[in-house]
Design an enzyme around this catalytic site. Sequence first.
Site, short mmCIF file in Angstrom:
data_model
loop_
_atom_site.label_atom_id
_atom_site.label_comp_id
_atom_site.label_asym_id
_atom_site.label_seq_id
_atom_site.Cartn_x
_atom_site.Cartn_y
_atom_site.Cartn_z
N LYS A 44 77.10 19.15 -55.18
CA LYS A 44 76.42 20.39 -55.65
C LYS A 44 75.10 19.69 -56.09
O LYS A 44 74.87 18.89 -56.23
CB LYS A 44 76.95 20.98 -56.83
CG LYS A 44 76.78 20.22 -57.99
CD LYS A 44 75.77 20.49 -58.83
CE LYS A 44 75.63 19.67 -60.02
NZ LYS A 44 74.04 19.38 -60.51
N LEU A 57 74.90 14.82 -58.52
CA LEU A 57 75.31 15.77 -57.33
C LEU A 57 76.69 16.23 -57.54
O LEU A 57 77.28 16.77 -56.95
CB LEU A 57 75.53 14.71 -56.25
CG LEU A 57 74.23 14.33 -55.42
CD1 LEU A 57 74.28 13.26 -54.49
CD2 LEU A 57 73.49 15.52 -54.84
N GLY A 90 82.03 14.10 -59.91
CA GLY A 90 83.02 14.24 -60.81
C GLY A 90 83.53 15.86 -60.73
O GLY A 90 84.97 16.23 -61.08
N ASP A 122 79.33 22.61 -64.48
CA ASP A 122 79.66 22.84 -63.16
C ASP A 122 80.79 23.14 -62.37
O ASP A 122 80.92 23.35 -61.05
CB ASP A 122 78.51 22.21 -62.02
CG ASP A 122 78.63 20.77 -62.59
OD1 ASP A 122 79.73 20.24 -63.01
OD2 ASP A 122 77.58 19.92 -62.13
#
Length: 316
Positions: A32, A131, A134, A168
């Site tokens: 992401k 990004l 995890g 996220d």
Amino acid sequence: MSPVISHPRPAAARHQFDELSPITITVDCPAKTNLTLEVGPAHDEWGGRHELDTIYCAIGVYDTVTATAKQPGAGFSLELEGAYLGDLASSRSDMRRNHAVLALFAMAQAAEREPDVALTITKRIPVGAGLGGGSADAAATMLAVNRLWELNWPIERLRTIAATLGADMPFCLTGGLAYGTGFGERITDIAPGSRDELALIEQGFSGEVLVGAYQSQLSTPEVYHTFDLVGAAEGDRNHLQAAAISLHPRSGQAIDAATQAGASHAFVSGSGPSVVAFAADEAAAQRIIDVWRDTAVVDRIIRAKSPAHPNIGVRQ
């Protein structure tokens, strides 16, 4: 949009599934980035996390999580593969703190069963890079276990569990484009073809996506601590960008180089240090690649598409 499921099992075979089934679930989950990231005050009730207003975008760099049921009472196992493991490859790394394992434990607790699952993670998303690697691994594990244990829980229930694990992670369950509020965990999906998606395309968030990645990593808490000291730079769509660049100056150099080469947008991804650049066409993308290589302002260049979504596969 829900994750794409391929190779579904025949309905007649589902009742035969149990913990000893040799079936393996494989989930490819994308990275992401944040097209915008506005950071507000910290909240004690959120454990000190900051209020966020963001637009998430999943980009086509994928980690793969493979889940297979183990014998009852055997417990879990975790295997890591890939050329870009970063700190995950350290002997000091506690596998019980791995995001995927925490997601497995959370699913097991919610389902009231033991986490007797063998997990294998093939890493392609850079580690500690802003990004969401995890988070992607955690989301992939939840999607895999939901399928492996035949829970058939809807995405909203999975998002409720994911929100207890990270900001996220709820977004990573579906990918695509979405608004995130709260501390990032409250997700409002942006539908394909919607007015909001078309507005983002008109703003230049389309075409080729390039990721400039680094061998070095940044600690998200350290970036937020620095943000609390320096704040956001005027005009930055990512409020964490100035803090990340102060800790990792090469990210700023990569942004400048990409902008001069014709990027529609170039910015630090999340808490960094990775840089994401959007290019309107093939020629612009190649110019950015060339200048990044010539100036050595990044260590690794990844070419991707967006928006991307998780893919779920089933094999015997």
